[in-house]
Design a protein around this motif. Structure first.
Motif, PDB file in Angstrom:
ATOM      1  N   GLU A  31       0.853  -1.189   0.000  1.00  0.00           N
ATOM      2  CA  GLU A  31       0.000   0.000   0.000  1.00  0.00           C
ATOM      3  C   GLU A  31       0.892   1.243   0.000  1.00  0.00           C
ATOM      4  OE1 GLU A  31      -2.865   2.426  -0.510  1.00  0.00           O
ATOM      5  OE2 GLU A  31      -3.268   0.261  -0.468  1.00  0.00           O
ATOM      6  N   PRO A  32       0.861   2.031  -1.096  1.00  0.00           N
ATOM      7  CA  PRO A  32       0.048   1.859  -2.305  1.00  0.00           C
ATOM      8  C   PRO A  32       0.494   0.648  -3.128  1.00  0.00           C
ATOM      9  CG  PRO A  32       1.639   3.621  -2.619  1.00  0.00           C
ATOM     10  CD  PRO A  32       1.736   3.237  -1.177  1.00  0.00           C
ATOM     11  N   PRO A  33      -0.431   0.112  -3.963  1.00  0.00           N
ATOM     12  CA  PRO A  33      -0.112  -1.079  -4.759  1.00  0.00           C
ATOM     13  C   PRO A  33       1.144  -0.899  -5.595  1.00  0.00           C
ATOM     14  CG  PRO A  33      -2.453  -0.636  -4.830  1.00  0.00           C
ATOM     15  CD  PRO A  33      -1.829   0.545  -4.144  1.00  0.00           C
ATOM     16  N   LEU A  34       1.989  -1.890  -5.549  1.00  0.00           N
ATOM     17  CA  LEU A  34       3.295  -1.853  -6.203  1.00  0.00           C
ATOM     18  C   LEU A  34       3.170  -2.276  -7.664  1.00  0.00           C
ATOM     19  CD1 LEU A  34       6.399  -1.564  -5.741  1.00  0.00           C
ATOM     20  CD2 LEU A  34       6.395  -3.993  -5.125  1.00  0.00           C
ATOM     21  N   GLY A  35       3.846  -1.557  -8.528  1.00  0.00           N
ATOM     22  CA  GLY A  35       3.894  -1.908  -9.945  1.00  0.00           C
ATOM     23  C   GLY A  35       5.279  -2.361 -10.347  1.00  0.00           C
ATOM     24  N   GLY A  36       5.418  -2.743 -11.623  1.00  0.00           N
ATOM     25  CA  GLY A  36       6.702  -3.165 -12.153  1.00  0.00           C
ATOM     26  C   GLY A  36       6.548  -4.323 -13.116  1.00  0.00           C
ATOM     27  N   THR A  37       7.641  -4.966 -13.418  1.00  0.00           N
ATOM     28  CA  THR A  37       7.608  -6.138 -14.285  1.00  0.00           C
ATOM     29  C   THR A  37       7.184  -7.356 -13.478  1.00  0.00           C
ATOM     30  OG1 THR A  37       9.971  -6.448 -13.883  1.00  0.00           O
ATOM     31  CG2 THR A  37       9.336  -5.280 -15.901  1.00  0.00           C
ATOM     32  N   SER A  38       6.693  -8.358 -14.189  1.00  0.00           N
ATOM     33  CA  SER A  38       6.207  -9.549 -13.493  1.00  0.00           C
ATOM     34  C   SER A  38       6.418 -10.786 -14.352  1.00  0.00           C
ATOM     35  CB  SER A  38       4.712  -9.404 -13.170  1.00  0.00           C
ATOM     36  OG  SER A  38       4.205 -10.576 -12.569  1.00  0.00           O
ATOM     37  N   ALA A  39       6.943 -11.837 -13.729  1.00  0.00           N
ATOM     38  CA  ALA A  39       7.061 -13.165 -14.335  1.00  0.00           C
ATOM     39  C   ALA A  39       7.111 -14.147 -13.177  1.00  0.00           C
ATOM     40  CB  ALA A  39       8.305 -13.279 -15.204  1.00  0.00           C
ATOM     41  N   HIS A  40       5.985 -14.763 -12.879  1.00  0.00           N
ATOM     42  CA  HIS A  40       5.886 -15.572 -11.670  1.00  0.00           C
ATOM     43  C   HIS A  40       6.713 -16.855 -11.775  1.00  0.00           C
ATOM     44  CE1 HIS A  40       1.981 -13.625  -9.930  1.00  0.00           C
ATOM     45  NE2 HIS A  40       2.910 -12.753 -10.241  1.00  0.00           N
ATOM     46  N   LEU A  41       7.363 -17.187 -10.685  1.00  0.00           N
ATOM     47  CA  LEU A  41       8.187 -18.386 -10.644  1.00  0.00           C
ATOM     48  C   LEU A  41       7.378 -19.651 -10.898  1.00  0.00           C
ATOM     49  CD1 LEU A  41      10.543 -17.635  -7.615  1.00  0.00           C
ATOM     50  CD2 LEU A  41      11.162 -17.711 -10.036  1.00  0.00           C
ATOM     51  N   SER A  42       6.091 -19.625 -10.577  1.00  0.00           N
ATOM     52  CA  SER A  42       5.260 -20.813 -10.793  1.00  0.00           C
ATOM     53  C   SER A  42       5.285 -21.241 -12.257  1.00  0.00           C
ATOM     54  CB  SER A  42       3.823 -20.542 -10.345  1.00  0.00           C
ATOM     55  OG  SER A  42       3.274 -19.422 -11.018  1.00  0.00           O
ATOM     56  N   ALA A  43       5.293 -20.279 -13.178  1.00  0.00           N
ATOM     57  CA  ALA A  43       5.371 -20.610 -14.603  1.00  0.00           C
ATOM     58  C   ALA A  43       6.723 -21.208 -14.945  1.00  0.00           C
ATOM     59  CB  ALA A  43       5.113 -19.366 -15.449  1.00  0.00           C
ATOM     60  N   ALA A  44       7.768 -20.703 -14.309  1.00  0.00           N
ATOM     61  CA  ALA A  44       9.111 -21.241 -14.549  1.00  0.00           C
ATOM     62  C   ALA A  44       9.211 -22.681 -14.092  1.00  0.00           C
ATOM     63  CB  ALA A  44      10.151 -20.385 -13.835  1.00  0.00           C
ATOM     64  N   TRP A  45       8.619 -22.987 -12.926  1.00  0.00           N
ATOM     65  CA  TRP A  45       8.717 -24.360 -12.407  1.00  0.00           C
ATOM     66  C   TRP A  45       7.977 -25.348 -13.293  1.00  0.00           C
ATOM     67  CZ3 TRP A  45      12.525 -22.674 -10.447  1.00  0.00           C
ATOM     68  CH2 TRP A  45      12.629 -21.817  -9.355  1.00  0.00           C
ATOM     69  N   ILE A  46       6.856 -24.933 -13.856  1.00  0.00           N
ATOM     70  CA  ILE A  46       6.102 -25.812 -14.754  1.00  0.00           C
ATOM     71  C   ILE A  46       6.943 -26.158 -15.981  1.00  0.00           C
ATOM     72  CG2 ILE A  46       4.112 -25.931 -16.310  1.00  0.00           C
ATOM     73  CD1 ILE A  46       2.589 -24.202 -14.239  1.00  0.00           C
ATOM     74  N   SER A  47       7.509 -25.132 -16.624  1.00  0.00           N
ATOM     75  CA  SER A  47       8.319 -25.363 -17.826  1.00  0.00           C
ATOM     76  C   SER A  47       9.588 -26.128 -17.501  1.00  0.00           C
ATOM     77  CB  SER A  47       8.670 -24.011 -18.470  1.00  0.00           C
ATOM     78  OG  SER A  47       7.513 -23.339 -18.907  1.00  0.00           O
ATOM     79  N   LEU A  48      10.243 -25.756 -16.425  1.00  0.00           N
ATOM     80  CA  LEU A  48      11.494 -26.391 -16.046  1.00  0.00           C
ATOM     81  C   LEU A  48      11.298 -27.879 -15.760  1.00  0.00           C
ATOM     82  CD1 LEU A  48      14.162 -24.841 -13.739  1.00  0.00           C
ATOM     83  CD2 LEU A  48      13.338 -27.130 -13.245  1.00  0.00           C
ATOM     84  N   SER A  49      10.245 -28.216 -15.023  1.00  0.00           N
ATOM     85  CA  SER A  49       9.985 -29.608 -14.670  1.00  0.00           C
ATOM     86  C   SER A  49       9.683 -30.448 -15.906  1.00  0.00           C
ATOM     87  CB  SER A  49       8.820 -29.690 -13.683  1.00  0.00           C
ATOM     88  OG  SER A  49       9.087 -28.947 -12.506  1.00  0.00           O
ATOM     89  N   ALA A  50       8.843 -29.920 -16.802  1.00  0.00           N
ATOM     90  CA  ALA A  50       8.478 -30.656 -18.016  1.00  0.00           C
ATOM     91  C   ALA A  50       9.704 -30.874 -18.900  1.00  0.00           C
ATOM     92  CB  ALA A  50       7.397 -29.903 -18.780  1.00  0.00           C
ATOM     93  N   ASP A  51      10.538 -29.856 -19.034  1.00  0.00           N
ATOM     94  CA  ASP A  51      11.731 -29.979 -19.871  1.00  0.00           C
ATOM     95  C   ASP A  51      12.735 -30.956 -19.268  1.00  0.00           C
ATOM     96  OD1 ASP A  51      10.630 -28.212 -21.623  1.00  0.00           O
ATOM     97  OD2 ASP A  51      11.951 -26.535 -21.146  1.00  0.00           O
ATOM     98  N   LEU A  52      12.903 -30.909 -17.946  1.00  0.00           N
ATOM     99  CA  LEU A  52      13.845 -31.825 -17.311  1.00  0.00           C
ATOM    100  C   LEU A  52      13.404 -33.269 -17.487  1.00  0.00           C
ATOM    101  CD1 LEU A  52      16.369 -32.357 -15.686  1.00  0.00           C
ATOM    102  CD2 LEU A  52      15.053 -31.978 -13.586  1.00  0.00           C
ATOM    103  N   LYS A  53      12.107 -33.529 -17.393  1.00  0.00           N
ATOM    104  CA  LYS A  53      11.606 -34.891 -17.593  1.00  0.00           C
ATOM    105  C   LYS A  53      11.936 -35.373 -19.007  1.00  0.00           C
ATOM    106  CE  LYS A  53       7.581 -37.885 -17.087  1.00  0.00           C
ATOM    107  NZ  LYS A  53       6.166 -38.003 -16.680  1.00  0.00           N
ATOM    108  N   GLN A  54      11.786 -34.498 -19.993  1.00  0.00           N
ATOM    109  CA  GLN A  54      12.114 -34.864 -21.369  1.00  0.00           C
ATOM    110  C   GLN A  54      13.610 -35.097 -21.542  1.00  0.00           C
ATOM    111  OE1 GLN A  54      10.425 -32.381 -24.460  1.00  0.00           O
ATOM    112  NE2 GLN A  54       8.631 -31.927 -23.214  1.00  0.00           N
ATOM    113  N   ILE A  55      14.420 -34.282 -20.890  1.00  0.00           N
ATOM    114  CA  ILE A  55      15.875 -34.433 -20.981  1.00  0.00           C
ATOM    115  C   ILE A  55      16.305 -35.776 -20.396  1.00  0.00           C
ATOM    116  CG2 ILE A  55      18.069 -33.539 -20.092  1.00  0.00           C
ATOM    117  CD1 ILE A  55      16.785 -30.719 -20.279  1.00  0.00           C
ATOM    118  N   ILE A  56      15.716 -36.138 -19.265  1.00  0.00           N
ATOM    119  CA  ILE A  56      16.054 -37.416 -18.624  1.00  0.00           C
ATOM    120  C   ILE A  56      15.658 -38.587 -19.526  1.00  0.00           C
ATOM    121  CG2 ILE A  56      15.463 -38.944 -16.706  1.00  0.00           C
ATOM    122  CD1 ILE A  56      15.172 -36.393 -14.978  1.00  0.00           C
ATOM    123  N   ALA A  57      14.500 -38.483 -20.187  1.00  0.00           N
ATOM    124  CA  ALA A  57      13.992 -39.579 -21.016  1.00  0.00           C
ATOM    125  C   ALA A  57      14.740 -39.723 -22.328  1.00  0.00           C
ATOM    126  CB  ALA A  57      12.506 -39.366 -21.293  1.00  0.00           C
TER     127      ALA A  57
END
Length: 348
Positions: A288-314
């Motif tokens: 307060e007041p609401p903060l602005g700026g750039t945004s890229a949530h880590l949750s999206a990174a973990w989804i992509s990272l996990s899926a890619d790592l599984k493919q790399i292992i396979a």
């Protein structure tokens, strides 16, 4: 415990057919595989990890190794990372192990020992630095791995954001509002993301015919106490900044506290922007007041990272999975325009 026999009875197929359907064998048609998989999920079936390891030669376990820290704020940030990453890896049927070494431990040695023990299928690396020895170690070992972030000096699979654009976007917005005394509380310049963010800030100033004031550029540990301390020092300058860019919302929380301590109004006296990683303990919406700026949530990174790592292992050969995730910008309510300071020097 649910067994293959239970699934067999439920779907009316033999145990052998059920086993081959769950194993993804091509002699089982798609409709049957889907029916068996749905039944397995509904009944709560979990494959026997030991049996699977003997059959496939893989453990189904991925690891992340970090050196320990006695800083509770740093550990809280690590906890958020581990919670999000572990949940996404588990959702793909893998198991996640966090290995914490002693403070100052040789993490290259730990990676080598853990991989050679034969119990780990792949690794996650976070916070890479240029010429990161962990990346070289795992590459030399031929171990499957993926990096959150990038090391520009070595080819490797990664998931990242455009950190140059993080710095450029926020600095450009503040410069467009008339600010010239802009401070940047950045992360450690030993890490590539922070180097890129500083380059982005520099580029924004250059595009406006200006150059940054090095005295307002700070490289700090990205936690609230460090943000509070750095902001307090900046606000005590004879010519303090009119705006501060925070490397994350933890730093921004410290900036808000420092401003309150000094009786400085946000945004009346000080404009603030921050990069938002989507940290649950430091949500941008909670300011307060609401903060602005750039945004890229880590949750999206973990989804992509996990899926890619599984493919790399396979894969029989390690493919080069490289992803740059989307970045958004919200001006928020913690900034305001000011009269342009024409006394500021221009040019590099």
């Amino acid at each position: 415990m649910v067994t293959l026999k239970d699934i067999s009875r439920d779907v009316g197929l033999s145990i052998t057919q059920v086993s081959r359907a769950l194993g993804g064998h091509t002699d089982v048609n798609a409709a049957t595989r889907e029916r068996v998989q749905l039944a397995a999920t509904r009944l709560g079936y979990r494959p026997n990890a030991i049996a699977r390891s003997l059959k496939t030669g893989r453990s189904g376990i991925v690891a992340m190794i970090v050196a320990g820290s006695r800083d509770p704020d740093s550990n809280a940030h690590l906890f958020e990372i581990v919670m999000g990453l572990s949940a996404e890896i588990s959702a793909l049927g893998l198991q996640f192990v966090l290995h914490v070494g002693q403070p100052g431990a040789d993490v290259v040695k730990l990676h080598t020992e853990l991989y050679r023990s034969g119990g780990i299928d792949g690794f996650v690396i976070i916070g890479p630095s240029p010429a990161d020895p962990r990346i070289k170690c795992l590459t030399d070992l031929g171990a499957p791995f993926i990096v959150h972030g990038r090391d520009p000096e070595q080819p490797h699979p990664f998931v990242d954001i455009d950190n140059f654009d993080v710095g450029r976007t926020m600095a450009d917005h503040l410069l467009s509002l008339g600010h010239r005394r802009i401070a940047f509380l950045n992360g450690p310049l030993s890490e590539f993301f922070a180097i890129q963010r500083q380059r982005g800030v520099d580029a924004a100033f250059a595009a406006h015919g200006l150059s940054v004031d090095p005295a307002l550029m700070r490289s700090i540990t990205m936690i609230e106490p460090q943000g509070r301390s750095a902001a307090r020092d900046l606000l005590q300058l004879d010519n303090p900044p009119t705006a501060i860019i925070a490397g994350n919302t933890m730093i921004a929380r410290g900036v808000y506290h420092a401003a309150a301590d000094a009786g400085v109004s946000i945004p009346g006296d000080l404009s603030v922007l921050a990069h938002d990683d989507g940290l649950e303990l430091f949500p941008a919406a909670g300011f307060e007041p609401p903060l602005g700026g750039t945004s890229a949530h880590l949750s999206a990174a973990w989804i992509s990272l996990s899926a890619d790592l599984k493919q790399i292992i396979a894969a029989s050969k390690t493919p080069m999975h490289n992803r740059i995730l989307d970045l958004t910008f919200d001006k928020g309510s913690a900034t305001q325009s000011i009269l342009v300071d024409r006394s500021m020097p221009v040019g590099p």
